[in-house]
Design an enzyme around this catalytic site. Structure first.
Site, short mmCIF file in Angstrom:
data_model
loop_
_atom_site.label_atom_id
_atom_site.label_comp_id
_atom_site.label_asym_id
_atom_site.label_seq_id
_atom_site.Cartn_x
_atom_site.Cartn_y
_atom_site.Cartn_z
N GLY A 282 0.83 -1.20 0.00
CA GLY A 282 0.00 0.00 0.00
C GLY A 282 0.87 1.24 0.00
N SER A 283 0.31 2.32 0.51
CA SER A 283 1.02 3.60 0.44
C SER A 283 2.16 3.65 1.44
CB SER A 283 0.03 4.73 0.72
OG SER A 283 -0.51 4.56 2.00
N THR A 284 3.13 4.51 1.15
CA THR A 284 4.28 4.68 2.04
C THR A 284 3.81 5.23 3.39
OG1 THR A 284 5.83 4.88 0.24
CG2 THR A 284 6.48 5.91 2.31
N GLY B 232 2.39 2.42 5.36
CA GLY B 232 3.52 1.52 5.65
C GLY B 232 4.34 2.01 6.83
N GLU C 159 5.60 -3.42 0.95
CA GLU C 159 5.71 -3.08 -0.49
C GLU C 159 4.96 -1.77 -0.67
OE1 GLU C 159 7.48 -4.66 -2.61
OE2 GLU C 159 7.66 -6.72 -1.90
N GLU D 289 3.85 10.52 -5.78
CA GLU D 289 3.16 9.49 -6.55
C GLU D 289 1.75 9.98 -6.89
OE1 GLU D 289 2.29 5.89 -4.38
OE2 GLU D 289 2.93 4.68 -6.07
P1 TAP Z 1 -3.28 2.46 1.31
O1 TAP Z 1 -4.22 3.56 1.53
O2 TAP Z 1 -2.00 2.45 2.05
O3 TAP Z 1 -4.10 1.12 1.58
C1 TAP Z 1 -3.52 -0.16 1.46
C2 TAP Z 1 -4.29 -1.10 2.38
O4 TAP Z 1 -4.06 -0.74 3.73
C3 TAP Z 1 -5.80 -1.05 2.18
O5 TAP Z 1 -6.34 -2.34 2.38
C4 TAP Z 1 -6.22 -0.09 3.28
O6 TAP Z 1 -7.55 -0.23 3.66
C5 TAP Z 1 -5.30 -0.53 4.40
N1 TAP Z 1 -5.10 0.45 5.46
C6 TAP Z 1 -5.40 1.78 5.48
N2 TAP Z 1 -5.06 2.33 6.66
C7 TAP Z 1 -4.53 1.33 7.42
C8 TAP Z 1 -3.99 1.26 8.73
N3 TAP Z 1 -3.90 2.33 9.51
N4 TAP Z 1 -3.52 0.07 9.19
C9 TAP Z 1 -3.57 -1.03 8.41
N5 TAP Z 1 -4.09 -1.03 7.17
C10 TAP Z 1 -4.55 0.14 6.66
O7 TAP Z 1 -2.87 2.34 -0.21
P2 TAP Z 1 -3.85 2.30 -1.46
O8 TAP Z 1 -4.27 3.68 -1.75
O9 TAP Z 1 -4.89 1.26 -1.28
O10 TAP Z 1 -2.89 1.74 -2.59
C11 TAP Z 1 -2.09 2.55 -3.32
C12 TAP Z 1 -0.66 2.49 -2.82
O11 TAP Z 1 -0.19 1.14 -2.83
C13 TAP Z 1 0.27 3.25 -3.71
O12 TAP Z 1 1.14 4.03 -2.94
C14 TAP Z 1 1.03 2.16 -4.44
O13 TAP Z 1 2.29 2.55 -4.89
C15 TAP Z 1 1.10 1.10 -3.42
N6 TAP Z 1 1.34 -0.21 -4.04
C16 TAP Z 1 2.57 -0.76 -3.90
C17 TAP Z 1 2.85 -1.97 -4.51
C18 TAP Z 1 4.22 -2.55 -4.33
S1 TAP Z 1 4.41 -4.08 -4.75
N7 TAP Z 1 5.21 -1.84 -3.88
C19 TAP Z 1 1.88 -2.62 -5.25
C20 TAP Z 1 0.64 -2.04 -5.38
C21 TAP Z 1 0.38 -0.82 -4.76
P3 TAP Z 1 -8.71 0.55 2.84
O14 TAP Z 1 -8.23 0.82 1.48
O15 TAP Z 1 -9.81 -0.42 2.86
O16 TAP Z 1 -8.98 1.79 3.58
#
Ligand code: TAP
Length: 490
Positions: free
Chosen positions: A246-248, A251, A268, A399
């Protein structure tokens, strides 16, 4: 729940024909959590999963509370202690092969559901997401009975962590699930996984696949909900290891939350990849690589080539050809097989893209889009290119996670390396040149976990993937992807 199907007869290399319509999906009006092999109602408020292309409600989905997460972790612990940790690797492998074959058999259903829930073009979910998800299960199934030869910590007797908590994003829902669950199960762990709130449906269909494969109850548990459900997994004392994509920002919160505990983690995170084009590159191929690099999956790709670094002498020509090519991209109905660019996954993500592109304009970069018509309903953004971008612009540093390319120029390979490395991220990069020696030198200099040469966005289950710097740590895929799931590592 679907009735059990007849035993699967397909060879692992057959692939189901192309999906045509949403009729192949048996959408239910509501979905429960998948705990201990059964669907159960969550204790929280059910939420709606909508189609980002039409804003229609696809289904209501249960929200897992802390108590539900606790039940899932307990189920995973019991399954680990009583069944999964006692099973031979060869037998675990049989389950993974079975799951892989069912994914192939039901590929059309998965592809259409992924496209409905996520907004990505059907040709991508059909040709990339679902086949690759199945391939990850096949690949890891092959390791399950050969772990002692995989040079893992523990040598001839690598030990699983136990119960693994996994939290994944919305951009590749099924593929991220496969990257997480397949190596965890192959190495003998059990799993509690949370998909993203906006894309829970294929993970719940996967839960049906676990039933269909007769996977022992509790080995895989799927809990749906938003951030707080993810937080409950992170904080649960019964979790031995966390794997997060997910997002940095999130993370970093997770790393802080588990600091000082016994929990291990793989993170990741985000990226801001440079796609670097030298003046000796085959320009037509490079333009295709640039388009694939940033407009694949609407740019919702962690390793997207979101910064084009082009050598000054060919910059004008590349920009001209790029714009001409973008004029041919078809934006619209994700279920149409001819669509190249689908819907933005959510209103919140669309707002983030709009805010960052507005910042690009106000900071002085020149904005261009392909001017295509957009549907009236749903969340859409035209393929957009910014030229005249400098390194300090937000669109060169942050990003965007959308169909937006920032173009910068360079004169020498040294300048290209310096600019490419000048972000907080280090996930991926691309190089386009005819000189093999330059490719090797650049690959060595670039601070990126993956470097593609004369191609971009190539994925394979045998190949490790992961980042440097604020793109996270740990690798997924390949033999390296097994390491985080055995004791003695992150
Ligand atoms: P996030 O907002 O970080 O969400 C990722 C996951 O974490 C979702 O299931 C989210 O739940 C959950 N989450 C949110 N807050 C949390 C917390 N406090 N504790 C635990 N889990 C929590 O990222 P996103 O917007 O879904 O995805 C986009 C990001 O992912 C981008 O930065 C992208 O670069 C990154 N990404 C990285 C990779 C690799 S392999 N490096 C691959 C794909 C994506 P909800 O969404 O249900 O709120």
């Amino acid at each position: 729940m679907l009735p059990r199907k007849a035993p699967i007869q397909m060879s692992p290399f057959e692939y189901a024909p192309a999906p045509e319509s949403r009729a192949v999906v048996d959408l239910q009006s509501s979905y429960g959590l998948f705990i201990n092999g059964e669907f159960v109602d969550g204790g929280g408020n059910a939420f709606k999963s909508i189609s980002p292309a039409t804003e229609e409600v696809l289904a209501e989905v249960s929200e897992a509370t802390d108590a539900d997460v606790d039940a899932a972790v307990k189920a995973a612990r019991t399954a680990y202690t009583r069944v999964w940790s006692k099973m031979s690797g060869a037998d675990r492998g049989k389950y993974l092969y079975r799951i892989a074959r069912i994914l192939q058999e039901r590929a059309r259903e998965f592809a259409v559901l992924e496209t409905l829930d996520n907004g990505k073009p059907i040709k991508e979910s059909r040709d990339v997401d679902i086949p690759l998800a199945a391939a990850h299960f096949f690949y890891n199934a092959g390791w399950a009975d050969k772990l002692e030869f995989a040079s893992l910590p523990g040598g001839a007797n690598p030990q699983p962590h136990g119960v693994v908590g996994q939290v994944i994003p919305w951009n590749f829902p099924m593929l991220m699930l496969a990257w997480k669950i397949a190596p965890a199960l192959a190495t003998g762990n059990t799993v509690v996984l949370k998909p993203a709130e906006t894309t829970p449906l294929t993970a719940l269909l996967f839960a049906e696949v676990c039933q269909q494969a007769d996977l022992p109850p509790g080995v895989v548990n799927i809990v749906t909900g938003a951030g707080p459900t993810g937080q409950a997994i992170v904080d649960h004392p019964g979790i031995d290891k966390l794997a997060f994509t997910g997002s940095t920002g999130v993370g970093k919160m997770i790393a802080r939350a588990i600091a000082g505990t016994r929990k291990k983690a793989t993170l990741e995170l985000g990226g801001k990849a440079a796609n670097i084009v030298f003046d000796d590159a085959p320009i037509d191929q490079a333009v295709e690589g640039i388009v694939n690099g940033i407009f694949f999956n609407q740019g919702h790709v962690c390793c997207a080539g979101s910064r084009l670094l082009v050598q000054e002498s060919i910059a004008e020509e590349v920009e001209r050809r790029l714009k001409r090519r973008l004029g041919t991209l078809r934006v619209g109905d994700p279920l149409d097989k001819n669509t190249d660019v689908g819907a933005i996954n959510s209103k919140a993500q669309l707002d983030r893209i709009i805010a960052l592109t507005d910042a690009g304009e106000s900071e002085g970069a020149e904005r261009w889009d392909n001017g295509c018509a957009l549907p009236d309903k749903g969340f859409w953004f035209r393929p957009t290119v910014f030229t005249g971008v400098t390194q300090t612009h937000r669109i060169a540093q942050e990003e965007i996670f959308g169909p937006v390319l920032s173009v910068l120029t360079f004169r020498t390979p040294q300048e290209a390396v310096a600019k490419a490395n000048n972000t907080p991220y280090g996930l991926s990069a691309g190089i386009w040149t005819e000189k093999g020696s330059r490719i090797l030198w650049m690959a060595d200099q670039l601070k990126a976990g993956v470097v593609w040469a004369n191609t971009f966005n190539q994925f394979d289950p045998t190949s490790p993937f992961g980042g440097y710097k604020e793109s996270g740590y740990g690798r997924e895929g390949g033999r390296h992807g097994l390491e985080p799931y055995v004791k003695g590592t992150h």
